[in-house]
Write a protein that holds these residues in place. Structure first.
Motif, PDB file in Angstrom:
ATOM      1  N   VAL A   1      14.293 -19.216  -9.265  1.00 27.44           N
ATOM      2  CA  VAL A   1      15.705 -19.053  -8.893  1.00 27.44           C
ATOM      3  C   VAL A   1      16.431 -20.391  -9.008  1.00 27.44           C
ATOM      4  N   TRP A   2      15.933 -21.399  -8.292  1.00 28.50           N
ATOM      5  CA  TRP A   2      16.602 -22.703  -8.279  1.00 28.50           C
ATOM      6  C   TRP A   2      15.834 -23.776  -9.053  1.00 28.50           C
ATOM      7  N   GLY A   3      14.889 -23.378  -9.857  1.00 24.65           N
ATOM      8  CA  GLY A   3      14.108 -24.366 -10.606  1.00 24.65           C
ATOM      9  C   GLY A   3      14.960 -25.275 -11.476  1.00 24.65           C
ATOM     10  N   TRP A   4      16.039 -24.738 -12.005  1.00 24.35           N
ATOM     11  CA  TRP A   4      16.893 -25.542 -12.887  1.00 24.35           C
ATOM     12  C   TRP A   4      17.538 -26.719 -12.152  1.00 24.35           C
ATOM     13  N   ALA A   5      17.535 -26.675 -10.807  1.00 25.24           N
ATOM     14  CA  ALA A   5      18.118 -27.767 -10.023  1.00 25.24           C
ATOM     15  C   ALA A   5      17.112 -28.878  -9.729  1.00 25.24           C
ATOM     16  N   LEU A   6      15.875 -28.723 -10.144  1.00 26.81           N
ATOM     17  CA  LEU A   6      14.877 -29.772  -9.934  1.00 26.81           C
ATOM     18  C   LEU A   6      15.236 -31.031 -10.723  1.00 26.81           C
ATOM     19  N   PRO A   7      14.917 -32.201 -10.205  1.00 19.61           N
ATOM     20  CA  PRO A   7      15.028 -33.409 -11.040  1.00 19.61           C
ATOM     21  C   PRO A   7      14.190 -33.227 -12.304  1.00 19.61           C
TER      22      PRO A   7
ATOM     23  N   ARG B   1       0.841  -1.202   0.000  1.00 18.78           N
ATOM     24  CA  ARG B   1       0.000   0.000   0.000  1.00 18.78           C
ATOM     25  C   ARG B   1       0.876   1.252   0.000  1.00 18.78           C
ATOM     26  N   GLU B   2       1.962   1.191   0.736  1.00 18.75           N
ATOM     27  CA  GLU B   2       2.870   2.338   0.860  1.00 18.75           C
ATOM     28  C   GLU B   2       3.410   2.771  -0.488  1.00 18.75           C
ATOM     29  N   CYS B   3       3.729   1.806  -1.347  1.00 23.81           N
ATOM     30  CA  CYS B   3       4.301   2.148  -2.661  1.00 23.81           C
ATOM     31  C   CYS B   3       3.277   2.027  -3.782  1.00 23.81           C
ATOM     32  N   GLU B   4       2.000   1.898  -3.396  1.00 23.55           N
ATOM     33  CA  GLU B   4       0.911   1.792  -4.380  1.00 23.55           C
ATOM     34  C   GLU B   4       1.224   0.701  -5.415  1.00 23.55           C
ATOM     35  N   ALA B   5       1.595  -0.455  -4.901  1.00 20.30           N
ATOM     36  CA  ALA B   5       1.998  -1.561  -5.775  1.00 20.30           C
ATOM     37  C   ALA B   5       0.816  -2.158  -6.522  1.00 20.30           C
ATOM     38  N   GLY B   6       1.062  -2.474  -7.765  1.00 21.12           N
ATOM     39  CA  GLY B   6       0.085  -3.207  -8.556  1.00 21.12           C
ATOM     40  C   GLY B   6       0.505  -4.635  -8.790  1.00 21.12           C
ATOM     41  N   THR B   7       1.794  -4.924  -8.522  1.00 19.68           N
ATOM     42  CA  THR B   7       2.335  -6.259  -8.761  1.00 19.68           C
ATOM     43  C   THR B   7       3.261  -6.648  -7.618  1.00 19.68           C
ATOM     44  N   ILE B   8       3.130  -7.878  -7.192  1.00 18.58           N
ATOM     45  CA  ILE B   8       4.039  -8.463  -6.209  1.00 18.58           C
ATOM     46  C   ILE B   8       4.760  -9.619  -6.889  1.00 18.58           C
ATOM     47  N   LEU B   9       6.052  -9.728  -6.659  1.00 21.71           N
ATOM     48  CA  LEU B   9       6.877 -10.757  -7.283  1.00 21.71           C
ATOM     49  C   LEU B   9       7.464 -11.635  -6.188  1.00 21.71           C
ATOM     50  N   ALA B  10       7.270 -12.939  -6.349  1.00 25.26           N
ATOM     51  CA  ALA B  10       7.747 -13.900  -5.348  1.00 25.26           C
ATOM     52  C   ALA B  10       8.392 -15.075  -6.063  1.00 25.26           C
ATOM     53  N   THR B  11       9.196 -15.815  -5.336  1.00 25.93           N
ATOM     54  CA  THR B  11       9.843 -16.984  -5.914  1.00 25.93           C
ATOM     55  C   THR B  11       8.814 -18.022  -6.357  1.00 25.93           C
ATOM     56  N   TRP B  12       9.182 -18.780  -7.366  1.00 20.38           N
ATOM     57  CA  TRP B  12       8.337 -19.832  -7.942  1.00 20.38           C
ATOM     58  C   TRP B  12       8.090 -20.908  -6.887  1.00 20.38           C
ATOM     59  N   ARG B  13       6.849 -21.346  -6.773  1.00 24.05           N
ATOM     60  CA  ARG B  13       6.514 -22.286  -5.706  1.00 24.05           C
ATOM     61  C   ARG B  13       7.161 -23.651  -5.878  1.00 24.05           C
ATOM     62  N   HIS B  14       7.681 -23.945  -7.070  1.00 26.44           N
ATOM     63  CA  HIS B  14       8.368 -25.223  -7.284  1.00 26.44           C
ATOM     64  C   HIS B  14       9.884 -25.124  -7.089  1.00 26.44           C
ATOM     65  N   ASP B  15      10.397 -23.946  -6.778  1.00 25.39           N
ATOM     66  CA  ASP B  15      11.828 -23.854  -6.461  1.00 25.39           C
ATOM     67  C   ASP B  15      12.151 -24.860  -5.349  1.00 25.39           C
ATOM     68  N   PRO B  16      13.211 -25.638  -5.517  1.00 26.72           N
ATOM     69  CA  PRO B  16      13.506 -26.701  -4.546  1.00 26.72           C
ATOM     70  C   PRO B  16      14.193 -26.192  -3.280  1.00 26.72           C
ATOM     71  N   HIS B  17      13.509 -25.322  -2.579  1.00 25.55           N
ATOM     72  CA  HIS B  17      13.960 -24.867  -1.260  1.00 25.55           C
ATOM     73  C   HIS B  17      12.707 -24.510  -0.468  1.00 25.55           C
ATOM     74  N   CYS B  18      12.631 -24.972   0.770  1.00 31.74           N
ATOM     75  CA  CYS B  18      11.416 -24.775   1.566  1.00 31.74           C
ATOM     76  C   CYS B  18      11.081 -23.304   1.752  1.00 31.74           C
TER      77      CYS B  18
END
Length: 245
Positions: A172-178, A129-146
Motif C-alpha cells: 500500500v505505502w511501499g512507494w513512500a519508502l526511502p 475456516r468459515e469461508c474455506e479460504a485457501g489464501t490470506i492477503l495481508a499488507t507488505w511487511r515493508h510498508d512504512p507504517h507500524c
C-alpha cells in the motif's frame, strides 16, 4: 534489493489470473485500517464477488488514529464513521456487510506478537475456516507504517494455525519508502488486471470520505489521501507478492 528497484520490478511482474490467487477456494483480506482493503485489494474483492467466490474482509485497527485531535469526531465517533464507510466501500465492490469484520485493535498500536496478537490470529483463523479460504492477503511487511507491518506478522501467525493456507502480500505505502531501503530479494508474484472493476474500486475508495475529503476539518494534523496519493491506487492492476519464509 533496494526499495526503488524492488517496486519497479513488482510493477513489471507478469499478469496472472484470479484463479492463480484464489485457487478455487475462499479469500481473507486483512486490512490494517479501514480503507486499506479498498486501496490495495479493491479490484480483487470485486472480481471475487463477481465470480461468487467466498470472501471475508477483516479490519484490524479501529481507525481512530487518522484524526486524533478532532473535537467533532472523538475516537468513538470516528470509529463508527470509519466502519460505516468500510461497509459502504465493500458494497461498492459487491461484498455484503456481514462479510466485513472489525477487530477494533488500537490504531497505531496493532500488536505484532504477544497475547493480543494471538487472539487476533485465532479470530482470523476462524473466519478463514468459515469461508474455506485457501489464501490470506495481508499488507507488505515493508510498508512504512507500524500497523501494516504488524498485520503482516499476524497473518504469519494465522498461517501457523492453518498450515495449508497460502499468504500473499499487497503493498500500500511501499512507494513512500526511502529509495535506498533494503527490502530483501527480488519480488515474486503477479499483477492482477482489474480494469473491468476500475469504477467499482474508485467508488469504494471514495466511500472513505473521512480519508479522501474535507469531512473532518477540525484537526490540522489529520490524515487525508490527496490527489497524488490517490493516483497510486487508480492503476488498472494490483500487485500480489509471494511471501518469503
Amino acid at each position: 534489493m533496494r526499495a526503488d528497484a524492488f517496486l519497479a520490478a513488482a510493477e513489471a511482474l507478469p499478469f496472472g489470473e484470479f484463479d492463480a490467487i484464489a485457487r478455487g477456494r475462499g479469500l481473507v483480506v486483512l486490512a490494517p485500517h479501514p480503507d486499506d482493503e479498498s486501496l490495495g485489494c479493491g479490484g480483487l474483492i470485486a472480481e471475487a464477488c463477481a465470480r461468487g467466490a467466498s470472501v471475508r474482509v477483516v479490519v484490524l485497527s479501529d481507525g481512530t488514529g487518522s484524526h486524533p485531535n478532532s473535537p467533532s469526531h472523538p475516537p468513538d465517533c470516528l470509529r463508527t464513521v470509519r466502519e460505516r464507510e468500510t461497509v459502504e466501500a465493500a458494497r461498492a465492490l459487491g461484498l455484503e456487510a456481514e462479510h466485513v469484520r472489525f477487530l477494533r485493535l488500537a490504531d497505531r498500536f496493532v500488536p505484532s506478537d504477544g497475547t493480543e496478537a494471538a487472539i487476533a490470529a485465532d479470530r482470523i483463523a476462524d473466519m478463514a475456516r468459515e469461508c474455506e479460504a485457501g489464501t490470506i492477503l495481508a499488507t507488505w511487511r515493508h510498508d512504512p507504517h507500524c500497523d501494516h507491518a504488524a498485520t503482516a506478522a499476524i497473518a504469519r501467525l494465522v498461517c501457523r494455525r492453518l498450515p495449508t493456507i497460502r499468504l500473499l502480500a499487497y503493498p500500500v505505502w511501499g512507494w513512500a519508502l526511502p529509495p535506498a531501503t533494503e527490502v530483501g530479494r527480488a519480488p515474486r508474484g503477479l499483477r492482477l488486471d482489474i480494469s473491468r472493476h476500475a469504477e467499482a474500486k474508485r467508488s469504494a475508495v471514495a466511500a472513505h470520505r473521512s480519508q479522501t475529503s474535507g469531512l473532518i476539518a477540525d484537526d490540522p494534523a489529520g490524515f487525508r489521501l490527496d490527489e497524488a496519493m490517490l493516483a497510486q491506487f487508480s492503476r488498472t492492476f494490483e500487485i500480489y507478492l509471494e511471501v518469503e519464509e
